[in-house]
Design a protein around this motif. Structure first.
Motif, PDB file in Angstrom:
ATOM      1  N   UNK A  34       0.831  -1.206   0.000  1.00  6.05           N
ATOM      2  CA  UNK A  34       0.000   0.000   0.000  1.00  6.05           C
ATOM      3  C   UNK A  34       0.866   1.258   0.000  1.00  6.05           C
ATOM      4  N   UNK A  35       1.973   1.227   0.724  1.00 10.46           N
ATOM      5  CA  UNK A  35       2.871   2.372   0.749  1.00 10.46           C
ATOM      6  C   UNK A  35       3.474   2.629  -0.632  1.00 10.46           C
ATOM      7  N   UNK A  36       3.850   1.559  -1.328  1.00 14.14           N
ATOM      8  CA  UNK A  36       4.381   1.727  -2.677  1.00 14.14           C
ATOM      9  C   UNK A  36       3.317   2.305  -3.606  1.00 14.14           C
ATOM     10  N   UNK A  37       2.077   1.869  -3.410  1.00 13.74           N
ATOM     11  CA  UNK A  37       0.973   2.417  -4.204  1.00 13.74           C
ATOM     12  C   UNK A  37       0.779   3.902  -3.882  1.00 13.74           C
ATOM     13  N   UNK A  38       0.917   4.262  -2.611  1.00 15.71           N
ATOM     14  CA  UNK A  38       0.776   5.664  -2.212  1.00 15.71           C
ATOM     15  C   UNK A  38       1.848   6.523  -2.859  1.00 15.71           C
ATOM     16  N   UNK A  39       3.074   6.022  -2.883  1.00 12.84           N
ATOM     17  CA  UNK A  39       4.162   6.764  -3.523  1.00 12.84           C
ATOM     18  C   UNK A  39       3.863   7.010  -4.993  1.00 12.84           C
ATOM     19  N   UNK A  40       3.207   6.063  -5.629  1.00  9.24           N
ATOM     20  CA  UNK A  40       2.882   6.187  -7.053  1.00  9.24           C
ATOM     21  C   UNK A  40       1.698   7.122  -7.296  1.00  9.24           C
ATOM     22  N   UNK A  41       0.671   7.055  -6.425  1.00  9.56           N
ATOM     23  CA  UNK A  41      -0.601   7.724  -6.690  1.00  9.56           C
ATOM     24  C   UNK A  41      -0.714   9.108  -6.047  1.00  9.56           C
ATOM     25  N   UNK A  42      -0.227   9.249  -4.813  1.00  8.14           N
ATOM     26  CA  UNK A  42      -0.496  10.466  -4.038  1.00  8.14           C
ATOM     27  C   UNK A  42       0.035  11.770  -4.649  1.00  8.14           C
ATOM     28  N   UNK A  43       1.204  11.770  -5.293  1.00  5.95           N
ATOM     29  CA  UNK A  43       1.672  13.050  -5.847  1.00  5.95           C
ATOM     30  C   UNK A  43       0.672  13.701  -6.797  1.00  5.95           C
ATOM     31  N   UNK A  44      -0.046  12.903  -7.590  1.00  9.66           N
ATOM     32  CA  UNK A  44      -1.020  13.453  -8.540  1.00  9.66           C
ATOM     33  C   UNK A  44      -2.441  13.472  -7.985  1.00  9.66           C
ATOM     34  N   UNK A  45      -2.721  12.617  -7.002  1.00 10.03           N
ATOM     35  CA  UNK A  45      -4.084  12.517  -6.476  1.00 10.03           C
ATOM     36  C   UNK A  45      -4.043  12.291  -4.966  1.00 10.03           C
ATOM     37  N   UNK A  46      -3.667  13.304  -4.186  1.00  5.81           N
ATOM     38  CA  UNK A  46      -3.544  13.122  -2.733  1.00  5.81           C
ATOM     39  C   UNK A  46      -4.893  12.847  -2.094  1.00  5.81           C
TER      40      UNK A  46
END
Length: 381
Positions: A34-46
């Motif tokens: 989930x953390x790796x997914x957050x690193x991928x997704x959050x910059x564009x969609x926090x």
């Protein structure tokens, strides 16, 4: 991307998955994904609710892994029991996670690695870089540690003393690579102190802050080790010192003395002295006497002998040192220092050179070598 927030949320999310039915290893794996997914997704969609997002994604990752597992009955029970998305639970399981990662069945090295990964939220690569080992080696160490504690329930009580020893091990590693382990240990100890009222947790936090406050003065601009007596005290962090003293005083007021409170009291006396000459060595010796009553630690006896040498003169220090095992770490360096103060540069130079050969790190080795060279140069004059 708020990496600090991710690391702070990691133990809470692991705990939530554990209470939902995941074992520790599976929960930790799911949260890392989930953390790796957050690193991928959050910059564009926090996300609006970072914790809820992590819990939802980690739980789905866990269920995906469970569906691929051979245990169909357990898998179906978990799927049927899936709660609504989001954190739901209000309890914080971080404290139990500290206990689990510092379980007595783990070696100190494994406990440190697992604590940094599960409680600290560091990646395997970051931990490997901090300890200067290959990532594959650290991954194997963490995997073995997870297997060791996989059958231990989250709700079993743990030993605070074991947790504190693990955190102190992390702190003493200091700085290496991209991760400042001393700062990380302070962060984790602050987190622990916020979740438990315990005098020794406060004592360890105070000790870390007081030691960390001196860090800017510990090395010279060219990277040489600067002994405590020679440090520029104007470089010490006054804010950290004040915070450490306040925390220590509050802990001591509860009148449940422990080893970390005593060590912090000794550090506070050093911090309180405006110059090395003003250090209250008599009181420091008294605190070492208290420490020996609590622990009997031979290293504390060595430090006490040096303190006696400062309080009562180098001959008294050498007498105290003679009662100890010469095989103790830094025994020879302490003997060299006391012999020099006692006016015996020949013996001191020999002992400094001998101590350099067994120094635990490069900085100390270079410092002791320079001390020997300095005395030998004086003797040739």
């Amino acid at each position: 991307m708020d990496e600090a927030l991710l690391r702070t949320l990691t133990p809470t999310v692991i705990g939530i998955l554990g209470r939902r039915g995941a074992d520790f290893a599976a929960a930790e794996d799911a949260v890392q994904e989930a953390l790796m997914e957050a690193v991928r997704v959050w910059p564009d969609d926090p996300p609006h609710d970072p914790k809820g997002w992590l819990v939802t994604v980690a739980w789905r990752k866990f269920l995906d892994a469970a569906r691929a597992d051979s245990s169909r009955q357990r898998r179906e029970e978990l799927v049927e029991a899936e709660p609504e998305p989001g954190p739901g639970e209000a309890a914080d399981d971080t404290l139990q996670l500290y206990f689990l990662c510092a379980h007595p069945s783990l070696t100190p090295a494994s406990a440190v690695a697992l604590t940094l990964r599960a409680v600290g939220g560091l990646t395997t690569r970051q931990i490997a870089q901090a300890y200067l080992v290959p990532e594959a080696t650290m991954a194997q160490r963490i995997s073995r540690a997870k297997r060791t504690v996989s059958g231990i329930r989250f709700d079993q009580p743990g030993d605070v003393g074991t947790v504190l020893r693990v955190l102190y091990l992390v702190f003493n590693e200091g700085y290496s690579g991209d991760i400042d382990l001393a700062a990380e240990a302070i962060r984790l100890t602050r987190q622990l102190a916020a979740g438990i009222k315990h005098e020794e947790v406060a004592g360890l936090l105070a000790l870390m802050l007081l030691h960390h406050a001196r860090r800017p003065a510990r090395t010279s601009p060219d990277g040489r080790l600067v002994p405590l007596a020679e440090q520029d005290r104007s470089l010490w962090n006054a804010r950290l010192i004040a915070e450490g003293v306040d925390i220590l005083q509050a802990a001591l007021a509860r009148d449940r003395l422990g080893e970390f409170q005593i060590q912090a009291a000794i550090a506070a006396l050093h911090a309180d002295a405006r110059t090395a000459e003003e250090t209250d060595w008599v009181q420091i010796v008294e605190w070492y006497d208290e420490l020996l009553c609590v622990t009997g630690n031979p290293v504390a006896r060595l430090n006490r002998a040096v303190a006696v040498g400062e309080a009562d003169g180098p001959r008294a220090g050498l007498t105290a040192l003679a009662e100890l095992d010469p095989a103790l770490p830094r025994y020879t360096a302490a003997a060299a220092y006391l012999h020099e103060r006692d006016g015996d540069p020949v013996t001191a130079a020999r002992l400094y050179a001998e101590a350099a050969r067994s120094a635990p790190n490069l900085l100390e080795r270079e410092h002791l070598t320079r001390q020997a060279a300095r005395l030998n140069a004086q003797l040739r004059e």
